[in-house]
Design a protein around this motif. Sequence first.
Motif, mmCIF file in Angstrom:
data_model
loop_
_atom_site.group_PDB
_atom_site.id
_atom_site.type_symbol
_atom_site.label_atom_id
_atom_site.label_comp_id
_atom_site.label_asym_id
_atom_site.label_seq_id
_atom_site.Cartn_x
_atom_site.Cartn_y
_atom_site.Cartn_z
ATOM 1 N N LYS A 1 38.856 36.315 21.270
ATOM 2 C CA LYS A 1 37.618 35.759 21.817
ATOM 3 C C LYS A 1 37.587 36.024 23.327
ATOM 4 O O LYS A 1 38.455 35.563 24.062
ATOM 5 N N ASN B 1 41.133 32.883 16.669
ATOM 6 C CA ASN B 1 41.423 34.285 16.450
ATOM 7 C C ASN B 1 41.844 34.514 15.004
ATOM 8 O O ASN B 1 42.316 33.613 14.334
ATOM 9 N N GLY C 1 33.716 37.977 20.037
ATOM 10 C CA GLY C 1 34.903 38.407 19.307
ATOM 11 C C GLY C 1 35.091 39.908 19.377
ATOM 12 O O GLY C 1 34.164 40.659 19.082
#
Length: 194
Positions: A121, A109, A164
């Motif tokens: 994620k 992240n 993401g």
Amino acid sequence: AQGRVIRTEPKIGSSVKVGSEVIIYKSLGPDLKDVKVPDLTNMTMDEARHALLSLNLSIGRIYPEDRDGYKGRIIDQEPKPDTVVKELEAINIYFGEDEEPVEETGDGNVIYPGEGRITEKITLPEGSDFGDEIELIVYAILGETGEEIVQTRVTVDKSEFPVGVQIPVSPGYKTTIKVYMDGIFQYEKDIDID
């Protein structure tokens, strides 16, 4: 254009008896060539526009939709680079944030400056049985205000997971995300930064 009438038999303006047969010919559309989609990642809007127009492609939807102008760089696109499409195809583009990430958290992240954003994620739950394409919806419940917002709503190829998604987070408050796939709740997670 495809489906438009291009001629008739007898010709337009001919006199015929009531009930006569008229044959209608419709267009199959322009003879469009196959084109390989270019990689637009890290391009500006002007660079992407030029790259697409040079291949007779067009810009489709632009995300995020609520941004005032597109000053950042492109981070994703649909269809993906090297996909073969017909000319005139619309390519959707996704812009990243204007700022560069300032901190990586170690778990994949990324934290951004300013009001606080973290790229979370989103993974497929173990043992899940989805088709090749999955509608992903992520809701964010902001700890500071309690407001619930749709953070992303996108159809994703199963092979592209983990995906993401940028989540707003205010220091000292937690943001709760709720993840839905194909309309079914999968999981929720609390996110916070110091």
